[in-house]
Design a protein around this motif. Structure first.
Motif, PDB file in Angstrom:
ATOM      1  N   LEU A 330       0.841  -1.197   0.000  1.00  0.00           N
ATOM      2  CA  LEU A 330       0.000   0.000   0.000  1.00  0.00           C
ATOM      3  C   LEU A 330       0.878   1.250   0.000  1.00  0.00           C
ATOM      4  O   LEU A 330       0.613   2.213  -0.729  1.00  0.00           O
ATOM      5  CB  LEU A 330      -0.921  -0.011   1.222  1.00  0.00           C
ATOM      6  N   GLY A 331       1.937   1.233   0.788  1.00  0.00           N
ATOM      7  CA  GLY A 331       2.865   2.352   0.783  1.00  0.00           C
ATOM      8  C   GLY A 331       3.534   2.542  -0.564  1.00  0.00           C
ATOM      9  O   GLY A 331       3.720   3.678  -1.034  1.00  0.00           O
ATOM     10  N   ARG A 332       3.880   1.451  -1.222  1.00  0.00           N
ATOM     11  CA  ARG A 332       4.482   1.550  -2.559  1.00  0.00           C
ATOM     12  C   ARG A 332       3.487   2.154  -3.550  1.00  0.00           C
ATOM     13  O   ARG A 332       3.859   3.000  -4.381  1.00  0.00           O
ATOM     14  CB  ARG A 332       4.926   0.170  -3.038  1.00  0.00           C
ATOM     15  N   ALA A 333       2.218   1.748  -3.458  1.00  0.00           N
ATOM     16  CA  ALA A 333       1.193   2.312  -4.337  1.00  0.00           C
ATOM     17  C   ALA A 333       1.031   3.807  -4.076  1.00  0.00           C
ATOM     18  O   ALA A 333       0.926   4.617  -5.016  1.00  0.00           O
ATOM     19  CB  ALA A 333      -0.135   1.592  -4.126  1.00  0.00           C
ATOM     20  N   GLN A 334       1.030   4.183  -2.823  1.00  0.00           N
ATOM     21  CA  GLN A 334       0.876   5.600  -2.481  1.00  0.00           C
ATOM     22  C   GLN A 334       2.068   6.418  -2.969  1.00  0.00           C
ATOM     23  O   GLN A 334       1.897   7.560  -3.411  1.00  0.00           O
ATOM     24  CB  GLN A 334       0.689   5.738  -0.967  1.00  0.00           C
ATOM     25  N   MET A 335       3.265   5.840  -2.919  1.00  0.00           N
ATOM     26  CA  MET A 335       4.433   6.535  -3.462  1.00  0.00           C
ATOM     27  C   MET A 335       4.290   6.737  -4.961  1.00  0.00           C
ATOM     28  O   MET A 335       4.601   7.813  -5.493  1.00  0.00           O
ATOM     29  CB  MET A 335       5.697   5.735  -3.162  1.00  0.00           C
ATOM     30  N   GLN A 336       3.809   5.716  -5.668  1.00  0.00           N
ATOM     31  CA  GLN A 336       3.629   5.845  -7.119  1.00  0.00           C
ATOM     32  C   GLN A 336       2.609   6.921  -7.460  1.00  0.00           C
ATOM     33  O   GLN A 336       2.694   7.539  -8.517  1.00  0.00           O
ATOM     34  CB  GLN A 336       3.199   4.501  -7.706  1.00  0.00           C
ATOM     35  N   HIS A 342       1.111   9.643   3.182  1.00  0.00           N
ATOM     36  CA  HIS A 342       0.313   8.438   3.388  1.00  0.00           C
ATOM     37  C   HIS A 342       1.190   7.195   3.299  1.00  0.00           C
ATOM     38  O   HIS A 342       0.974   6.209   4.025  1.00  0.00           O
ATOM     39  CB  HIS A 342      -0.810   8.361   2.350  1.00  0.00           C
ATOM     40  N   ALA A 343       2.177   7.234   2.402  1.00  0.00           N
ATOM     41  CA  ALA A 343       3.074   6.089   2.255  1.00  0.00           C
ATOM     42  C   ALA A 343       3.847   5.844   3.545  1.00  0.00           C
ATOM     43  O   ALA A 343       4.006   4.692   3.978  1.00  0.00           O
ATOM     44  CB  ALA A 343       4.034   6.318   1.092  1.00  0.00           C
ATOM     45  N   LEU A 344       4.330   6.907   4.173  1.00  0.00           N
ATOM     46  CA  LEU A 344       5.048   6.756   5.434  1.00  0.00           C
ATOM     47  C   LEU A 344       4.127   6.193   6.517  1.00  0.00           C
ATOM     48  O   LEU A 344       4.528   5.321   7.299  1.00  0.00           O
ATOM     49  CB  LEU A 344       5.623   8.096   5.880  1.00  0.00           C
ATOM     50  N   GLU A 345       2.893   6.642   6.547  1.00  0.00           N
ATOM     51  CA  GLU A 345       1.926   6.117   7.521  1.00  0.00           C
ATOM     52  C   GLU A 345       1.712   4.613   7.310  1.00  0.00           C
ATOM     53  O   GLU A 345       1.637   3.849   8.278  1.00  0.00           O
ATOM     54  CB  GLU A 345       0.594   6.862   7.390  1.00  0.00           C
ATOM     55  N   SER A 346       1.607   4.203   6.050  1.00  0.00           N
ATOM     56  CA  SER A 346       1.397   2.780   5.764  1.00  0.00           C
ATOM     57  C   SER A 346       2.586   1.948   6.215  1.00  0.00           C
ATOM     58  O   SER A 346       2.420   0.850   6.776  1.00  0.00           O
ATOM     59  CB  SER A 346       1.145   2.572   4.266  1.00  0.00           C
ATOM     60  N   LEU A 347       3.800   2.444   6.000  1.00  0.00           N
ATOM     61  CA  LEU A 347       4.987   1.709   6.437  1.00  0.00           C
ATOM     62  C   LEU A 347       5.061   1.643   7.956  1.00  0.00           C
ATOM     63  O   LEU A 347       5.523   0.636   8.521  1.00  0.00           O
ATOM     64  CB  LEU A 347       6.249   2.353   5.870  1.00  0.00           C
ATOM     65  N   GLU A 360      13.822  -5.925   7.689  1.00  0.00           N
ATOM     66  CA  GLU A 360      14.666  -6.703   6.787  1.00  0.00           C
ATOM     67  C   GLU A 360      14.185  -6.673   5.343  1.00  0.00           C
ATOM     68  O   GLU A 360      14.741  -7.357   4.494  1.00  0.00           O
ATOM     69  CB  GLU A 360      14.727  -8.158   7.257  1.00  0.00           C
ATOM     70  N   HIS A 361      13.164  -5.876   5.039  1.00  0.00           N
ATOM     71  CA  HIS A 361      12.549  -5.894   3.706  1.00  0.00           C
ATOM     72  C   HIS A 361      13.270  -4.919   2.769  1.00  0.00           C
ATOM     73  O   HIS A 361      13.301  -3.711   3.005  1.00  0.00           O
ATOM     74  CB  HIS A 361      11.075  -5.506   3.821  1.00  0.00           C
ATOM     75  N   GLY A 362      13.838  -5.461   1.702  1.00  0.00           N
ATOM     76  CA  GLY A 362      14.603  -4.626   0.782  1.00  0.00           C
ATOM     77  C   GLY A 362      13.786  -3.526   0.143  1.00  0.00           C
ATOM     78  O   GLY A 362      14.280  -2.396  -0.055  1.00  0.00           O
ATOM     79  N   GLN A 363      12.520  -3.803  -0.203  1.00  0.00           N
ATOM     80  CA  GLN A 363      11.691  -2.785  -0.822  1.00  0.00           C
ATOM     81  C   GLN A 363      11.367  -1.659   0.155  1.00  0.00           C
ATOM     82  O   GLN A 363      11.238  -0.499  -0.245  1.00  0.00           O
ATOM     83  CB  GLN A 363      10.404  -3.414  -1.366  1.00  0.00           C
ATOM     84  N   VAL A 364      11.249  -1.981   1.434  1.00  0.00           N
ATOM     85  CA  VAL A 364      11.026  -0.944   2.441  1.00  0.00           C
ATOM     86  C   VAL A 364      12.232  -0.028   2.515  1.00  0.00           C
ATOM     87  O   VAL A 364      12.105   1.204   2.518  1.00  0.00           O
ATOM     88  CB  VAL A 364      10.740  -1.568   3.818  1.00  0.00           C
ATOM     89  N   ALA A 369      14.604   5.184   1.522  1.00  0.00           N
ATOM     90  CA  ALA A 369      15.723   5.967   1.005  1.00  0.00           C
ATOM     91  C   ALA A 369      15.241   6.990  -0.014  1.00  0.00           C
ATOM     92  O   ALA A 369      15.680   8.151  -0.015  1.00  0.00           O
ATOM     93  CB  ALA A 369      16.764   5.030   0.384  1.00  0.00           C
ATOM     94  N   THR A 370      14.326   6.584  -0.888  1.00  0.00           N
ATOM     95  CA  THR A 370      13.772   7.523  -1.871  1.00  0.00           C
ATOM     96  C   THR A 370      13.015   8.643  -1.178  1.00  0.00           C
ATOM     97  O   THR A 370      13.174   9.833  -1.516  1.00  0.00           O
ATOM     98  CB  THR A 370      12.831   6.774  -2.836  1.00  0.00           C
ATOM     99  N   MET A 371      12.184   8.299  -0.201  1.00  0.00           N
ATOM    100  CA  MET A 371      11.415   9.305   0.527  1.00  0.00           C
ATOM    101  C   MET A 371      12.331  10.284   1.247  1.00  0.00           C
ATOM    102  O   MET A 371      12.066  11.489   1.302  1.00  0.00           O
ATOM    103  CB  MET A 371      10.478   8.619   1.520  1.00  0.00           C
ATOM    104  N   LEU A 372      13.411   9.764   1.800  1.00  0.00           N
ATOM    105  CA  LEU A 372      14.341  10.605   2.541  1.00  0.00           C
ATOM    106  C   LEU A 372      15.005  11.621   1.619  1.00  0.00           C
ATOM    107  O   LEU A 372      15.115  12.811   1.953  1.00  0.00           O
ATOM    108  CB  LEU A 372      15.395   9.736   3.215  1.00  0.00           C
ATOM    109  N   ARG A 373      15.417  11.173   0.451  1.00  0.00           N
ATOM    110  CA  ARG A 373      16.041  12.099  -0.498  1.00  0.00           C
ATOM    111  C   ARG A 373      15.051  13.154  -0.981  1.00  0.00           C
ATOM    112  O   ARG A 373      15.381  14.333  -1.093  1.00  0.00           O
ATOM    113  CB  ARG A 373      16.621  11.335  -1.684  1.00  0.00           C
ATOM    114  N   LEU A 374      13.823  12.718  -1.261  1.00  0.00           N
ATOM    115  CA  LEU A 374      12.822  13.682  -1.734  1.00  0.00           C
ATOM    116  C   LEU A 374      12.484  14.720  -0.664  1.00  0.00           C
ATOM    117  O   LEU A 374      12.153  15.868  -0.982  1.00  0.00           O
ATOM    118  CB  LEU A 374      11.548  12.938  -2.163  1.00  0.00           C
TER     119      LEU A 374
END
Length: 392
Positions: A330-336, A342-347, A360-364, A369-374
């Motif tokens: 859901l967080g990945r969808a919200q990022m897209q 909302h993506a941060l809330e989902s995570l 331990e989740h690579g996609q997380v 990392a993407t959210m942090l840079r943005l």
């Protein structure tokens, strides 16, 4: 992705985590702003001296920038040699005690419970002695009892693989999956062989060989006998859901949707629960539908998935890891869709449900990392989350 680009990605993320601008990093390190920009974009690769000074300025090490996120749960890593030792002599086990079958069943059930609820530390510590005991039991059992022990051993190997795969021991994971197939053959159970094929996809994910992975799932589906039991129906449904995710990651929309449609037909025949360690049922199907929409990244699919997410959430009766998966996707969808808050809330929800799974989740890690840079490192909650997952 070229190594220079990956390294630049990590440097930019580490800078955001430190809350520093390029000018501040330049002033502290002596690396020019223009050079730093080229390094972060992957246009240039730093010398060892430049990498060392940047790492010191950013509060990290050159090894971490080069190698990616560091290890987290030390309990798991301490237990890995014991797992490797337990499987080294699988076909020539040492003599030793073997408990009654009922005790072995309880032990495997506990491992499965730890696995589906992402309790990796407990799982890693408990799996080696039980594997050794099950290898001994299989070596001495005969007839129907041997098939039962083989079934238990297959599930125990699957639990061990969950730890190996999620913590980056890909060679060990491949070995454990091979042993799953070996043990499942002794069980003479088509549904269990299907479960082994379901897990085998991890090998193809790890090596980014998705087309071969999709073929392996479809081959396993073709090899299944007529679906005469609920467990066989559930196993076929799980394989179709797995195939849909693989096809989605390949951006093959037609195949992904075909497999989801076939899974939906089968899921109508089975109640939601664990079948040979895999959650299958209507709720699991909804979670896979969201995952496929995210992989395809099709706006129409995402809109439908988000509309569904506004009306539904995974029930607490589902295993923690599966519910956590839903909120990660859901967080990945919200990022897209550009909904970063909302993506941060989902995570964060996913983290509360299954913290070790999220950590331990690579996609997380990639998403954080993407959210942090943005955000340019301005969100302290996000920075703390990144530090906790070691996203840099």
């Amino acid at each position: 992705m070229p190594s220079a680009v990956l390294l630049g990605y990590r440097i930019a993320t580490a800078r955001a985590l430190a809350g520093l601008t390029r000018s501040q990093v330049s002033e502290a390190s002596g690396v020019s702003v223009s050079m730093l920009r080229k390094l972060e974009s992957g246009e240039r690769s730093p010398s060892d001296a430049v990498l060392d000074v940047l790492a010191e300025t950013l509060g990290t090490t050159a090894d971490e920038l080069l190698g990616g996120p560091g290890r987290t749960d030390s309990r798991v890593h301490r237990a890995i040699p014991a797992v490797q030792s337990a499987i080294a002599t699988y076909d020539l086990p040492d003599d030793g005690p073997i408990r009654p079958t009922e005790a072995l069943i309880l032990g495997v059930d506990e491992l499965t419970h730890h696995r589906v609820n992402s309790r990796y530390g407990q799982l890693a510590e408990q799996v080696p002695p039980l594997l050794e005991e099950l290898f001994r039991a299989l070596d001495t059992a005969t007839g129907g009892h041997r098939r039962r022990v083989a079934h238990l051993l297959t599930l125990a190997l699957r639990a061990a693989d969950a730890v190996a795969y999620k913590f980056g021991y890909t060679d060990l994971s491949a070995r454990l999956i091979g042993l799953m197939h070996w043990a499942a053959d002794f069980a003479e159970d088509p549904a269990l062989l299907a479960a082994a094929a379901y897990v085998r996809i991890e090998i193809y994910f790890a090596s980014d060989r998705l087309s071969q992975g999709l073929r392996s799932v479809e081959t396993a589906l073709d090899a299944m006998p007529p679906l005469n039991t609920v467990t066989q129906v559930a196993s076929a449904a799980a394989l179709h859901m797995r195939a849909a995710v693989v096809a989605g990651r390949m951006r093959n929309a037609d195949q992904a949707r075909d497999h989801l449609s076939l899974a939906e037909l089968l899921v109508r025949q089975v109640p939601e629960r664990l079948y040979d360690g895999t959650a299958v049922g209507p709720d699991s199907l909804r979670i896979h539908q969201l995952a496929v929409a995210v992989e395809l990244a099709d706006p129409a699919d995402l809109d439908r998935a988000m509309a569904g997410a506004n009306r539904w959430e995974p029930p607490r009766t589902l295993a923690a890891e599966r519910r956590s998966h839903y909120y990660i996707d859901l967080g990945r969808a919200q990022m897209q869709l550009g909904q970063r808050e909302h993506a941060l809330e989902s995570l964060q929800v996913a983290r509360r449900i299954a913290p070790q799974h999220v950590r331990e989740h690579g996609q997380v890690r990639a998403q954080l990392a993407t959210m942090l840079r943005l955000s340019r490192g301005r969100n302290e909650e996000l920075r703390a989350f990144c530090r906790w997952t070691r996203a840099v």
